[in-house]
Design a protein around this motif. Structure first.
Motif, PDB file in Angstrom:
ATOM      1  N   GLY A 185       1.546  -0.438  -0.529  1.00  0.00           N
ATOM      2  CA  GLY A 185       0.410  -0.382  -1.428  1.00  0.00           C
ATOM      3  C   GLY A 185      -0.792  -1.123  -0.864  1.00  0.00           C
ATOM      4  N   SER A 259      -5.720   2.226  -0.318  1.00  0.00           N
ATOM      5  CA  SER A 259      -4.790   2.801  -1.273  1.00  0.00           C
ATOM      6  C   SER A 259      -4.820   4.323  -1.216  1.00  0.00           C
ATOM      7  CB  SER A 259      -5.127   2.322  -2.685  1.00  0.00           C
ATOM      8  OG  SER A 259      -4.216   2.846  -3.630  1.00  0.00           O
ATOM      9  N   ARG A 263      -1.735   6.899   0.251  1.00  0.00           N
ATOM     10  CA  ARG A 263      -1.124   7.951  -0.548  1.00  0.00           C
ATOM     11  C   ARG A 263      -1.282   9.320   0.100  1.00  0.00           C
ATOM     12  NH1 ARG A 263      -3.912   5.344  -4.759  1.00  0.00           N
ATOM     13  NH2 ARG A 263      -5.385   7.072  -4.891  1.00  0.00           N
TER      14      ARG A 263
END
Length: 274
Positions: A185, A259, A263
């Protein structure tokens, strides 16, 4: 001719001859040759005539001969088509190795930096004096005031350990936004520490996105985001981009960008290393 201020701050120019030096030595397919001439011709066909290019040492090559060859290639292009390429400025970032980055090579007027390539090196592999040995101190001492150190590592803490060994007067570029790992993360402690150190120094830039980290939504996000306070705005240029850590807004942008990148593009990081 289209007038523009196009800049490519991180590009690799290399030929089949350059790639022959590492043929059969890598665990993945070699990239196709990518010459300066072909690159500029492709851009010209789209009406784009860049003003500044930075030919960065390609990590898979044993040295930066291709960087120096590109200087001669551009000189030949300018002589043949002065109207088309006369305003193009090409600079280079060469391999950061004490034995390779000699006074002679660093004295070339178009060499503006050196690139430390660490790939997957774990943080514990970087000792406290890895870049403080006599030969590295001498290399850093050979840099001209306008030259920088470019660090490429896939671990934030590895980047941080190298950064902390650089003299604070030296400008540093961290490659690929310092890299990211989806499973960690955007709150990874070592990444926060890297950003804090960069902000404290005030002369550290994060380069990205590149093929590992670029997405259309990412580019839109970063190109539009800025603080309402001019002193805390994030400086960002499209591909390849340069992001400078300037205050809290810049830190927030980097973290949110990381972030998004984690992803959407983590799978790309397993492709060809450059």
């Amino acid at each position: 001719m289209t007038e523009n201020l196009s800049i490519d701050g991180h590009v690799h120019f290399f030929t089949a001859s350059d790639l022959a030096a590492v043929e059969g030595q890598l665990p993945y397919l070699l990239p196709s040759p990518h010459s300066l001439s072909d690159y500029l011709a492709d851009l010209a066909s789209a009406g784009i005539f860049p003003k500044l290019l930075n030919n960065v040492h390609l990590s898979i090559l044993p040295d930066s001969s291709n960087v120096f060859a590109s200087f001669d290639e551009l000189a030949a292009l300018k002589a043949k088509w002065p109207e088309r390429y006369g305003d193009v400025r090409l600079v280079g970032t060469i391999k950061a190795d004490p034995a390779y980055a000699t006074v002679e090579r660093l004295s070339h007027p178009d060499v503006f930096g050196i690139r430390i390539v660490l790939h997957d090196a774990p943080p514990e592999s970087i000792s406290d004096r890895a870049y403080r040995s006599d030969d590295w101190v001498a290399l850093i001492g050979r840099l001209r005031v306008q030259q920088h150190v470019h660090i490429y590592a896939k671990e934030a803490e590895t980047n941080l350990r190298v950064l902390r060994q650089m003299p604070e007067t030296i400008r540093v570029v961290i490659d690929h936004l310092g890299s990211c790992h989806a499973e960690r993360g955007a709150d990874e402690p070592s990444y926060h520490a890297l950003l804090e150190e960069a902000k404290r120094r005030g002369n550290v830039w994060f380069k990205g996105p590149g093929y590992r980290t670029s997405t259309i939504s990412m580019m839109s996000f970063l190109s539009c985001r800025q603080s309402s306070r001019p002193s805390e705005r994030t400086a960002f240029c499209s591909r390849p981009a340069t992001l400078r850590t300037l205050g809290r807004a810049a830190k927030a942008t980097v973290l949110q960008a990381t972030s998004i990148l984690c992803r959407r593009s983590n799978s790309r990081r397993r492709s060809l290393r450059r």
